[in-house]
Design a protein around this motif. Sequence first.
Motif, PDB file in Angstrom:
ATOM      1  N   GLY A   1      -2.547  -0.268  -1.491  1.00 51.23           N
ATOM      2  CA  GLY A   1      -1.342  -0.772  -0.903  1.00 51.23           C
ATOM      3  C   GLY A   1      -1.275  -2.274  -0.991  1.00 51.23           C
ATOM      4  O   GLY A   1      -2.246  -2.942  -1.318  1.00 51.23           O
ATOM      5  N   ASP A   2      -0.129  -2.797  -0.684  1.00 56.07           N
ATOM      6  CA  ASP A   2       0.091  -4.240  -0.674  1.00 56.07           C
ATOM      7  C   ASP A   2       0.459  -4.686   0.724  1.00 56.07           C
ATOM      8  O   ASP A   2       1.140  -3.971   1.458  1.00 56.07           O
ATOM      9  CB  ASP A   2       1.247  -4.606  -1.617  1.00 56.07           C
ATOM     10  CG  ASP A   2       0.931  -4.254  -3.053  1.00 56.07           C
ATOM     11  OD1 ASP A   2      -0.228  -4.402  -3.444  1.00 56.07           O
ATOM     12  OD2 ASP A   2       1.862  -3.822  -3.761  1.00 56.07           O
ATOM     13  N   ASP A   7       3.198 -10.547   7.764  1.00 52.62           N
ATOM     14  CA  ASP A   7       4.498 -10.002   7.373  1.00 52.62           C
ATOM     15  C   ASP A   7       4.417  -8.481   7.383  1.00 52.62           C
ATOM     16  O   ASP A   7       4.136  -7.861   6.355  1.00 52.62           O
ATOM     17  CB  ASP A   7       4.897 -10.518   5.991  1.00 52.62           C
ATOM     18  CG  ASP A   7       6.292 -10.066   5.598  1.00 52.62           C
ATOM     19  OD1 ASP A   7       7.029  -9.544   6.471  1.00 52.62           O
ATOM     20  OD2 ASP A   7       6.648 -10.240   4.411  1.00 52.62           O
ATOM     21  N   PRO A   8       4.656  -7.836   8.563  1.00 51.78           N
ATOM     22  CA  PRO A   8       4.536  -6.381   8.646  1.00 51.78           C
ATOM     23  C   PRO A   8       5.484  -5.643   7.698  1.00 51.78           C
ATOM     24  O   PRO A   8       5.187  -4.546   7.252  1.00 51.78           O
ATOM     25  CB  PRO A   8       4.885  -6.064  10.097  1.00 51.78           C
ATOM     26  CG  PRO A   8       4.806  -7.339  10.833  1.00 51.78           C
ATOM     27  CD  PRO A   8       4.993  -8.437   9.836  1.00 51.78           C
ATOM     28  N   ALA A   9       6.607  -6.231   7.366  1.00 56.41           N
ATOM     29  CA  ALA A   9       7.566  -5.570   6.483  1.00 56.41           C
ATOM     30  C   ALA A   9       7.054  -5.490   5.043  1.00 56.41           C
ATOM     31  O   ALA A   9       7.580  -4.722   4.245  1.00 56.41           O
ATOM     32  CB  ALA A   9       8.902  -6.310   6.513  1.00 56.41           C
ATOM     33  N   SER A  10       6.016  -6.262   4.719  1.00 55.27           N
ATOM     34  CA  SER A  10       5.504  -6.261   3.354  1.00 55.27           C
ATOM     35  C   SER A  10       4.515  -5.120   3.089  1.00 55.27           C
ATOM     36  O   SER A  10       4.108  -4.916   1.950  1.00 55.27           O
ATOM     37  CB  SER A  10       4.819  -7.596   3.052  1.00 55.27           C
ATOM     38  OG  SER A  10       3.615  -7.698   3.793  1.00 55.27           O
TER      39      SER A  10
END
Length: 86
Positions: A1-2, A7-10
């Motif tokens: 995963g990335d 930045d939780p949305a990333s």
Amino acid sequence: GDYRKDDPASFNLRPELSFFPQFMFNLRRSQFVQVFGHGPDETTGFQLQLLRVPVADAMTMIQPQLTAFSLAGDPEPALLDVQSIL
């Protein structure tokens, strides 16, 4: 995963790992990990049984397959989720 820091949305999982969180949820709640309500010999028996079967069978033991049937079409696999019963 990335994931980019702060930045939780990333957060992004690869498509191959899309069912991993659901699988881990079911593993944590299975009799293979939960020892409450089972004796030590029962728990050991469950774990040995899991270790002796092929991987595909072990995955089915941890997260059973659910099939959705309808009058309009062929049976199709469904997720073990609330969305499957709505």
